[in-house]
Design a protein around this motif. Structure first.
Motif, mmCIF file in Angstrom:
data_model
loop_
_atom_site.group_PDB
_atom_site.id
_atom_site.type_symbol
_atom_site.label_atom_id
_atom_site.label_comp_id
_atom_site.label_asym_id
_atom_site.label_seq_id
_atom_site.Cartn_x
_atom_site.Cartn_y
_atom_site.Cartn_z
ATOM 1 N N TYR A 89 4.076 -9.167 -1.840
ATOM 2 C CA TYR A 89 2.852 -10.057 -1.720
ATOM 3 C C TYR A 89 1.778 -8.873 -1.136
ATOM 4 N N ASP A 90 0.672 -8.790 -1.928
ATOM 5 C CA ASP A 90 -0.550 -8.121 -1.569
ATOM 6 C C ASP A 90 -1.681 -8.781 -1.673
ATOM 7 N N ILE A 91 -2.665 -8.753 -0.810
ATOM 8 C CA ILE A 91 -3.897 -9.154 -0.966
ATOM 9 C C ILE A 91 -4.619 -8.866 -2.116
ATOM 10 N N GLU A 92 -4.324 -7.678 -2.364
ATOM 11 C CA GLU A 92 -5.104 -7.130 -3.517
ATOM 12 C C GLU A 92 -4.031 -6.959 -4.737
ATOM 13 N N ASN A 93 -4.477 -6.853 -6.008
ATOM 14 C CA ASN A 93 -3.820 -6.766 -7.268
ATOM 15 C C ASN A 93 -3.216 -5.405 -7.283
ATOM 16 N N LYS A 94 -1.945 -5.286 -6.863
ATOM 17 C CA LYS A 94 -1.036 -3.941 -6.927
ATOM 18 C C LYS A 94 -0.493 -3.653 -8.029
ATOM 19 N N LEU A 95 -0.475 -2.372 -8.654
ATOM 20 C CA LEU A 95 0.571 -2.142 -9.749
ATOM 21 C C LEU A 95 1.989 -2.337 -9.219
ATOM 22 N N GLY A 102 7.799 5.007 14.070
ATOM 23 C CA GLY A 102 7.926 4.856 12.567
ATOM 24 C C GLY A 102 7.372 6.125 11.954
ATOM 25 N N GLY A 103 6.391 6.833 12.583
ATOM 26 C CA GLY A 103 5.563 7.791 11.825
ATOM 27 C C GLY A 103 5.999 9.029 12.938
ATOM 28 N N SER A 104 7.026 8.936 13.802
ATOM 29 C CA SER A 104 7.033 10.106 14.782
ATOM 30 C C SER A 104 8.629 11.042 14.316
ATOM 31 N N ASN A 151 9.235 -5.278 11.370
ATOM 32 C CA ASN A 151 7.896 -4.972 11.562
ATOM 33 C C ASN A 151 7.479 -3.873 12.251
ATOM 34 N N ALA A 152 7.345 -2.726 11.079
ATOM 35 C CA ALA A 152 6.729 -1.401 11.647
ATOM 36 C C ALA A 152 5.333 -1.212 11.293
ATOM 37 N N ALA A 153 4.652 -2.295 11.469
ATOM 38 C CA ALA A 153 3.330 -2.330 10.955
ATOM 39 C C ALA A 153 2.528 -2.238 12.342
ATOM 40 N N GLY A 156 0.852 -1.095 0.070
ATOM 41 C CA GLY A 156 -0.161 0.021 -0.098
ATOM 42 C C GLY A 156 0.703 1.368 0.085
ATOM 43 N N HIS A 157 0.432 2.197 0.651
ATOM 44 C CA HIS A 157 1.366 3.492 0.701
ATOM 45 C C HIS A 157 2.712 3.420 1.263
ATOM 46 N N ILE A 158 2.700 2.725 2.438
ATOM 47 C CA ILE A 158 4.018 2.606 2.980
ATOM 48 C C ILE A 158 4.881 1.483 2.189
ATOM 49 N N GLY A 159 4.330 0.427 2.036
ATOM 50 C CA GLY A 159 5.167 -0.744 1.159
ATOM 51 C C GLY A 159 5.756 -0.262 -0.111
ATOM 52 N N ILE A 165 12.096 -4.127 14.937
ATOM 53 C CA ILE A 165 10.810 -3.935 15.540
ATOM 54 C C ILE A 165 10.281 -2.630 16.069
ATOM 55 N N ASP A 166 9.390 -2.196 15.679
ATOM 56 C CA ASP A 166 8.942 -0.590 16.120
ATOM 57 C C ASP A 166 7.750 -1.004 16.883
ATOM 58 N N VAL A 167 6.811 -2.286 16.696
ATOM 59 C CA VAL A 167 5.446 -2.200 17.257
ATOM 60 C C VAL A 167 5.298 -3.594 17.920
HETATM 61 N N1 LIG Z 1 4.985 2.225 12.823
HETATM 62 C C1 LIG Z 1 4.382 3.106 12.811
HETATM 63 O O1 LIG Z 1 4.465 4.379 13.304
HETATM 64 C C2 LIG Z 1 3.271 3.227 11.739
HETATM 65 C C3 LIG Z 1 2.668 2.092 11.426
HETATM 66 N N2 LIG Z 1 1.807 1.969 10.394
HETATM 67 C C4 LIG Z 1 1.107 0.709 10.159
HETATM 68 O O2 LIG Z 1 1.231 0.507 8.841
HETATM 69 C C5 LIG Z 1 0.140 -0.039 8.203
HETATM 70 C C6 LIG Z 1 0.109 0.044 6.501
HETATM 71 O O3 LIG Z 1 0.100 1.305 6.327
HETATM 72 P P1 LIG Z 1 -0.219 1.887 4.863
HETATM 73 O O4 LIG Z 1 0.825 1.299 3.935
HETATM 74 O O5 LIG Z 1 -0.437 3.368 4.864
HETATM 75 O O6 LIG Z 1 -1.554 1.158 4.431
HETATM 76 P P2 LIG Z 1 -2.169 0.991 3.296
HETATM 77 O O7 LIG Z 1 -3.953 0.671 3.424
HETATM 78 O O8 LIG Z 1 -1.944 2.116 2.149
HETATM 79 O O9 LIG Z 1 -1.677 -0.450 2.657
HETATM 80 C C7 LIG Z 1 -2.023 -1.902 3.184
HETATM 81 C C8 LIG Z 1 -1.735 -2.836 2.330
HETATM 82 O O10 LIG Z 1 -1.793 -4.134 2.973
HETATM 83 C C9 LIG Z 1 -2.758 -4.864 1.982
HETATM 84 N N3 LIG Z 1 -3.179 -5.986 2.771
HETATM 85 C C10 LIG Z 1 -4.091 -5.965 3.656
HETATM 86 N N4 LIG Z 1 -4.505 -7.208 4.414
HETATM 87 C C11 LIG Z 1 -3.491 -7.873 3.828
HETATM 88 C C12 LIG Z 1 -3.094 -9.339 3.826
HETATM 89 N N5 LIG Z 1 -3.868 -10.249 4.634
HETATM 90 N N6 LIG Z 1 -2.142 -9.803 3.102
HETATM 91 C C13 LIG Z 1 -1.387 -9.257 2.385
HETATM 92 N N7 LIG Z 1 -1.701 -7.841 2.204
HETATM 93 C C14 LIG Z 1 -2.552 -7.402 2.942
HETATM 94 C C15 LIG Z 1 -3.546 -3.915 1.429
HETATM 95 O O11 LIG Z 1 -4.358 -4.485 0.299
HETATM 96 C C16 LIG Z 1 -2.678 -2.817 1.107
HETATM 97 O O12 LIG Z 1 -2.149 -2.711 -0.088
HETATM 98 C C17 LIG Z 1 -1.079 0.577 8.908
HETATM 99 O O13 LIG Z 1 -2.392 -0.068 8.899
HETATM 100 C C18 LIG Z 1 -0.606 1.000 10.323
HETATM 101 O O14 LIG Z 1 -0.799 -0.246 10.982
HETATM 102 C C19 LIG Z 1 1.259 3.135 9.806
HETATM 103 C C20 LIG Z 1 1.969 4.115 9.975
HETATM 104 C C21 LIG Z 1 2.867 4.488 11.032
#
Ligand SMILES: NC(=O)C1=CN([C@@H]2O[C@H](COP(=O)(O)OP(=O)(O)OC[C@H]3O[C@@H](n4cnc5c(N)ncnc54)[C@H](O)[C@@H]3O)[C@@H](O)[C@H]2O)C=CC1
Ligand SMILES: O=C(O)CCC(=O)C(=O)O
Length: 410
Positions: free
Chosen positions: A180-186, A294-296, A237-239, A160-163, A263-265
């Motif tokens: 790998y993404d669950i959705e079809n991504k460009l 990660g976002g700070s 892992n910063a998710a 998604g955005h971060i990846g 590991i951030d989270v």
């Molecule tokens: N460490 C930190 O400070 C921060 C952590 N985050 C975490 O990062 C996560 C991702 O952020 P974004 O990239 O902005 O989100 P996003 O919504 O733009 O991207 C997430 C991607 O994950 C994919 N996805 C969802 N479920 C999946 C699965 N089961 N298998 C494979 N792919 C899957 C989605 O299709 C999407 O492309 C946020 O939800 C948040 O939890 C976000 C900002 C700061």
């Protein structure tokens, strides 16, 4: 100037978890002055007390706005998560209580991607271990297990955005990116999509997780997945903390299968900077541990503060719900000086509009403009009307079965 049914001085705004001060500034600039700011995360009892008389709540990733915490919030009008993730909020429950939730979907994206890129470089060079030894007065000059990023394969889970931002940075460093993404991504640049997580894991030197916390991603990386990673590889892992099974990660590090991690989270994070941080990962020199930062960055926090506060103010001032994450989205024009705006949030069931229209016609109130949007089981209808006093129409609308909330601007 438009007046709210509850004046701005009376609207109580609470900002928790050290939301950047720019958010408070923006509210004050707009005339709100009943603002309460806290740097820590309240426990459930404290939160329920806060919510009893709060109209607008701002949180970050730690405050759990779910279950019984939402039972005491009759006055709560809107929530801002001053971050990307919204898993800490029960979005459906908020919706059914007529509470839109707003976030900042990409204000800290770049900050996370930059931190992860830096960690990948440090892990591949074995810096965490060398740094830890140096702090203990040990000299560990060695090129063993120290590698360039160029030519290495980065696996990204969640493109998604971060990846995808991370992909751009990693390719600029000469890495090959597979995702790998669950959705079809460009695919961006030369990156390659891979059909499943199991297929991706054996191919990478570093695996970085960028998925949201959902039922599907909880414990997504456990013993089986870690074993599929090549010996000597790294995990970032910063998710979200629930995505990795920490005990399995510990075993893999102990066996020397993984060569390190960043590991951030964490599954459980301290409520404030004054609380202790505990994790079995503290024992490992080759693991970079960061306190969910990660976002700070200044850039991200300023952007987030302004973006989310602006969305909350727009909703409070004119009813617009554009980009709400859980609510019918309506972008509304400024209210004409001669008109009153009546906003009706209701259960989306047959006959609602007819009953709402009937309320106006039965009181001979002319509707100048009407906006309607629904999202699943909730509808949001906004009527700009000619009426001297709104008291009796508000009463009649509140009496309609299925009404969740009525607000007025004039
Ligand atoms: N460490 C930190 O400070 C921060 C952590 N985050 C975490 O990062 C996560 C991702 O952020 P974004 O990239 O902005 O989100 P996003 O919504 O733009 O991207 C997430 C991607 O994950 C994919 N996805 C969802 N479920 C999946 C699965 N089961 N298998 C494979 N792919 C899957 C989605 O299709 C999407 O492309 C946020 O939800 C948040 O939890 C976000 C900002 C700061
Ligand atoms: O900085 C924060 O409070 C949380 C960042 C985060 O995890 C997010 O934006 O989802």
């Amino acid at each position: 100037m438009t007046k709210l049914s509850l004046s701005k001085e009376k609207i109580k705004v609470v900002l928790l978890e050290g939301v950047h001060p720019d958010a408070e500034k923006l509210f004050r600039k707009d005339g709100y002055d009943n603002i309460h700011v806290y740097n820590s995360t309240p426990n459930d009892d404290e939160l329920q007390n806060i919510l009893a008389d709060t109209h607008i709540l701002g949180i970050r990733s730690r405050t759990q706005l779910k279950g019984q915490n939402l039972d005491t919030c009759e006055k709560l009008m809107a929530v801002g998560t001053f971050c990307i993730g919204t898993n800490q909020v029960d979005l459906d429950q908020c919706k059914s209580q007529g509470i839109p939730v707003f976030n900042a979907p990409f204000s800290n994206t770049r900050s996370v991607a930059e931190l992860v890129m830096a960690e990948i470089i440090l892990l591949l060079r074995g810096i965490p271990e060398k740094n830890a030894k140096a702090h203990r007065g040990q000299w560990f000059k060695s090129a063993l297990n120290s590698n360039e990023t160029r030519g290495k394969t980065l696996g990204i889970v969640g493109f998604g955005h971060i990846g995808s931002q991370l992909c751009i940075l990693a390719e600029a460093m000469g890495m090959k990116v597979k995702y790998y993404d669950i959705e079809n991504k460009l695919p961006l640049g030369n990156s390659e999509a891979v059909g499943s997580l199991e297929e991706l894991l054996p191919q990478v030197d570093v695996l970085s997780l960028h998925v949201p916390d959902t039922e599907l991603t909880q414990e997504m990386i456990g013993a089986k997945e870690l074993a599929l990673l090549p010996k000597g590889s790294f995990l970032v892992n910063a998710a979200r903390g629930q995505i990795v099974v920490i005990d399995d990660l510990v075993k893999s590090l102990k066996m020397g299968h993984l060569n390190g991690a960043a590991i951030d989270v964490f599954p459980t994070e301290p409520a404030s900077n004054n609380d202790p941080f505990e994790s079995p990962l503290l024992a490992f020199d080759n693991v970079i541990l960061t306190p969910h930062i990660g976002g700070s960055t200044q850039e991200a926090q300023v952007n987030i503060a302004n973006e989310v506060a602006d969305k909350l103010i727009k909703y409070s001032n004119n009813g617009s719900t554009s980009s709400a994450v859980n609510f019918p989205e309506v972008s509304l024009p400024a209210l004409h000086a001669d008109l009153t705006r009546v906003m009706h949030i209701h259960e989306n069931k047959p006959g609602m509009l007819e009953r709402i229209n009937h309320a106006f016609s039965s009181q001979s109130i002319n509707i100048a403009a009407m906006y309607l949007q629904t999202s699943g089981d909730v509808g949001y209808v906004i009527m700009d009307v000619n009426c001297e006093s709104s008291d009796s129409i508000v009463k009649q609308l509140n009496d309609i079965d299925g009404t969740i909330r009525v607000r007025v601007l004039h």
